[in-house]
Design a protein around this motif. Structure first.
Motif, PDB file in Angstrom:
ATOM      1  N   GLN A 107       0.381   9.275 -46.434  1.00 43.54           N
ATOM      2  CA  GLN A 107       0.724  10.643 -46.363  1.00 43.54           C
ATOM      3  C   GLN A 107       2.061  10.660 -46.857  1.00 43.54           C
ATOM      4  N   SER A 108       2.901  11.447 -46.457  1.00 42.22           N
ATOM      5  CA  SER A 108       4.345  11.737 -47.075  1.00 42.22           C
ATOM      6  C   SER A 108       4.615  12.399 -45.507  1.00 42.22           C
ATOM      7  N   ALA A 109       4.838  11.835 -44.700  1.00 42.32           N
ATOM      8  CA  ALA A 109       4.488  12.111 -43.251  1.00 42.32           C
ATOM      9  C   ALA A 109       5.890  11.742 -42.676  1.00 42.32           C
ATOM     10  N   THR A 110       6.372  13.175 -41.719  1.00 42.44           N
ATOM     11  CA  THR A 110       7.826  12.572 -41.634  1.00 42.44           C
ATOM     12  C   THR A 110       7.411  12.903 -39.479  1.00 42.44           C
ATOM     13  N   PRO A 111       7.346  11.767 -39.186  1.00 42.46           N
ATOM     14  CA  PRO A 111       7.200  11.398 -37.784  1.00 42.46           C
ATOM     15  C   PRO A 111       8.672  12.251 -37.062  1.00 42.46           C
ATOM     16  N   GLY A 112       8.174  12.455 -35.552  1.00 44.49           N
ATOM     17  CA  GLY A 112       9.010  12.297 -35.317  1.00 44.49           C
ATOM     18  C   GLY A 112      10.177  11.138 -35.020  1.00 44.49           C
ATOM     19  N   ILE A 113      11.417  11.227 -34.380  1.00 40.38           N
ATOM     20  CA  ILE A 113      11.678  10.256 -33.581  1.00 40.38           C
ATOM     21  C   ILE A 113      11.628   9.643 -32.519  1.00 40.38           C
ATOM     22  N   SER A 114      10.966  10.210 -31.753  1.00 38.75           N
ATOM     23  CA  SER A 114      10.395   9.937 -30.873  1.00 38.75           C
ATOM     24  C   SER A 114       9.195   8.672 -31.149  1.00 38.75           C
ATOM     25  N   PHE A 115       8.191   9.236 -31.725  1.00 36.40           N
ATOM     26  CA  PHE A 115       7.466   8.219 -32.002  1.00 36.40           C
ATOM     27  C   PHE A 115       7.470   7.456 -33.177  1.00 36.40           C
ATOM     28  N   LEU A 116       8.811   7.576 -33.968  1.00 43.10           N
ATOM     29  CA  LEU A 116       9.514   6.277 -34.933  1.00 43.10           C
ATOM     30  C   LEU A 116       9.945   5.153 -34.107  1.00 43.10           C
ATOM     31  N   LEU A 117      10.300   5.858 -33.043  1.00 47.03           N
ATOM     32  CA  LEU A 117      11.005   4.104 -31.876  1.00 47.03           C
ATOM     33  C   LEU A 117       9.645   3.485 -31.070  1.00 47.03           C
ATOM     34  N   ARG A 118       8.828   4.338 -30.846  1.00 47.90           N
ATOM     35  CA  ARG A 118       7.740   3.284 -30.769  1.00 47.90           C
ATOM     36  C   ARG A 118       7.003   2.338 -31.451  1.00 47.90           C
ATOM     37  N   LEU A 119       6.593   3.292 -32.663  1.00 54.03           N
ATOM     38  CA  LEU A 119       6.323   2.552 -34.049  1.00 54.03           C
ATOM     39  C   LEU A 119       7.068   1.294 -34.367  1.00 54.03           C
ATOM     40  N   ALA A 120       8.115   1.294 -34.096  1.00 51.31           N
ATOM     41  CA  ALA A 120       9.253   0.598 -34.507  1.00 51.31           C
ATOM     42  C   ALA A 120       9.087  -0.180 -33.867  1.00 51.31           C
ATOM     43  N   ASP A 121       9.307  -0.356 -32.530  1.00 48.31           N
ATOM     44  CA  ASP A 121       8.739  -1.521 -31.731  1.00 48.31           C
ATOM     45  C   ASP A 121       7.133  -2.156 -31.576  1.00 48.31           C
ATOM     46  N   ALA A 122       6.040  -1.402 -32.096  1.00 47.65           N
ATOM     47  CA  ALA A 122       4.932  -2.198 -32.780  1.00 47.65           C
ATOM     48  C   ALA A 122       4.781  -2.752 -33.127  1.00 47.65           C
ATOM     49  N   LEU A 123       5.783  -2.758 -34.003  1.00 45.62           N
ATOM     50  CA  LEU A 123       5.663  -3.413 -35.590  1.00 45.62           C
ATOM     51  C   LEU A 123       7.260  -4.147 -35.525  1.00 45.62           C
ATOM     52  N   GLU A 124       8.131  -4.774 -33.910  1.00 43.58           N
ATOM     53  CA  GLU A 124       8.613  -4.977 -33.701  1.00 43.58           C
ATOM     54  C   GLU A 124       9.722  -5.250 -34.825  1.00 43.58           C
ATOM     55  N   THR A 125      10.594  -4.638 -35.132  1.00 40.85           N
ATOM     56  CA  THR A 125      11.221  -3.875 -36.059  1.00 40.85           C
ATOM     57  C   THR A 125      11.946  -2.760 -35.918  1.00 40.85           C
ATOM     58  N   THR A 126      13.327  -1.866 -36.582  1.00 44.17           N
ATOM     59  CA  THR A 126      13.856  -1.122 -35.950  1.00 44.17           C
ATOM     60  C   THR A 126      13.624   0.606 -37.005  1.00 44.17           C
ATOM     61  N   VAL A 127      14.369   1.336 -36.342  1.00 45.26           N
ATOM     62  CA  VAL A 127      13.559   2.531 -36.593  1.00 45.26           C
ATOM     63  C   VAL A 127      14.907   2.345 -38.364  1.00 45.26           C
ATOM     64  N   HIS A 128      16.055   1.749 -38.431  1.00 48.62           N
ATOM     65  CA  HIS A 128      16.103   1.411 -39.341  1.00 48.62           C
ATOM     66  C   HIS A 128      16.005   1.103 -40.623  1.00 48.62           C
ATOM     67  N   GLU A 129      15.072   0.523 -40.146  1.00 46.90           N
ATOM     68  CA  GLU A 129      14.274  -0.428 -41.489  1.00 46.90           C
ATOM     69  C   GLU A 129      12.940  -0.027 -41.914  1.00 46.90           C
ATOM     70  N   LEU A 130      11.942   0.448 -41.060  1.00 47.08           N
ATOM     71  CA  LEU A 130      11.174   2.162 -41.121  1.00 47.08           C
ATOM     72  C   LEU A 130      11.744   2.721 -41.906  1.00 47.08           C
ATOM     73  N   THR A 131      13.162   3.646 -42.339  1.00 49.97           N
ATOM     74  CA  THR A 131      13.112   4.763 -42.611  1.00 49.97           C
ATOM     75  C   THR A 131      14.418   4.062 -43.528  1.00 49.97           C
ATOM     76  N   GLY A 132      14.155   3.140 -44.309  1.00 54.55           N
ATOM     77  CA  GLY A 132      14.337   2.833 -45.911  1.00 54.55           C
ATOM     78  C   GLY A 132      16.364   2.160 -45.499  1.00 54.55           C
ATOM     79  N   GLY A 133      16.746   2.296 -44.556  1.00 57.03           N
ATOM     80  CA  GLY A 133      18.669   1.986 -43.776  1.00 57.03           C
ATOM     81  C   GLY A 133      19.212   0.809 -44.450  1.00 57.03           C
ATOM     82  N   THR A 134      18.259   0.016 -44.736  1.00 57.39           N
ATOM     83  CA  THR A 134      19.306  -0.970 -44.838  1.00 57.39           C
ATOM     84  C   THR A 134      18.234  -1.816 -46.277  1.00 57.39           C
ATOM     85  N   VAL A 135      17.754  -0.752 -46.508  1.00 57.53           N
ATOM     86  CA  VAL A 135      17.435  -1.181 -48.451  1.00 57.53           C
ATOM     87  C   VAL A 135      18.650  -2.275 -49.216  1.00 57.53           C
TER      88      VAL A 135
END
Length: 225
Positions: free
Chosen positions: A47-75
């Motif tokens: 879905q077009s979800a907009t998770p909060g920053i605390s969850f994004l930080l945990r999710l990025a760590d779980a996926l061995e990446t960064t919030v910047h990567e997950l949100t498209g900041g490095t595209v």
């Protein structure tokens, strides 16, 4: 390997699904790592979800990446901008790990000799029983390289933690001459070429050499301490 859900609509969801599959993780695996319910991981991916920053930080760590990567900041940034990490080390990868990292599809680069000299081209690829398939145009440099030796490379670079991996295949590329077989391969491919229509020439790379390297940083996420 499972494929990303076709219902994915949000940019974050597509990146989460792609990274999860790249790591070979199930939604349950990611949920356990991130301290969330598997159903919420599915919701984020589909879905077009907009998770909060605390969850994004945990999710990025779980996926061995960064919030910047997950949100498209490095595209739009070229890979390799990060500095070398302290005490980083490079290890050679075996054939099995190389093929695992390649996955069953993705985007890589082919290097070949053209009329004007060396050429490197980005391509969508599909792995088929120890070979790699590309679709290209009849007049492309890749099509003209039929029955010659080329190199194919793909990689992943994590600028935030100065680590990554690369896989290189070298071998002869051939055209699939049988039109029925070529049509079958095009129809079963994960996706059509990103570059658009008009790329009906199916080519197969049979590698005679498969090599890979990984840069390991001991204190980066996903690495042993």
């Amino acid at each position: 390997m499972a494929r990303p859900p076709h219902a994915a609509r949000g940019d974050i969801g597509r990146r989460v699904a792609a990274r999860r599959l790249q790591l070979g993780l199930s939604r349950e695996d990611v949920a356990l790592r991130a301290g969330a319910a598997p159903g919420y991981i599915a919701y984020v991916e589909e879905q077009s979800a907009t998770p909060g920053i605390s969850f994004l930080l945990r999710l990025a760590d779980a996926l061995e990446t960064t919030v910047h990567e997950l949100t498209g900041g490095t595209v739009d940034l070229p890979g390799g901008l990060g500095r070398a990490a302290r005490e980083a080390r490079m290890v050679e990868l075996g054939d099995t790990e190389c093929w695992t990292l390649l996955g069953d599809h993705g985007v890589g680069r082919v290097a070949l000799t053209h009329d004007d000299g060396p050429v490197v081209l980005p391509v969508n690829y599909q792995v088929l029983d120890g070979e790699v398939m590309f679709s290209t145009g009849d007049r492309s440099p890749l099509a003209r390289a039929a029955d010659t030796e080329i190199a194919f490379e793909t990689d992943h670079i994590d600028d935030a933690f100065s680590k990554g991996w690369s896989v290189l295949l070298v071998g002869t590329v051939r055209v699939v001459e049988d039109e029925d077989e070529a049509r079958r391969l095009r129809e079963t491919a994960y996706s059509t070429p990103w570059a658009g229509e008009g790329r009906e020439r199916v080519m197969i790379l049979a590698p005679r050499r498969v090599t890979g390297r990984r840069i390991i940083v001991a204190d980066a996420p996903g690495e042993p301490g």
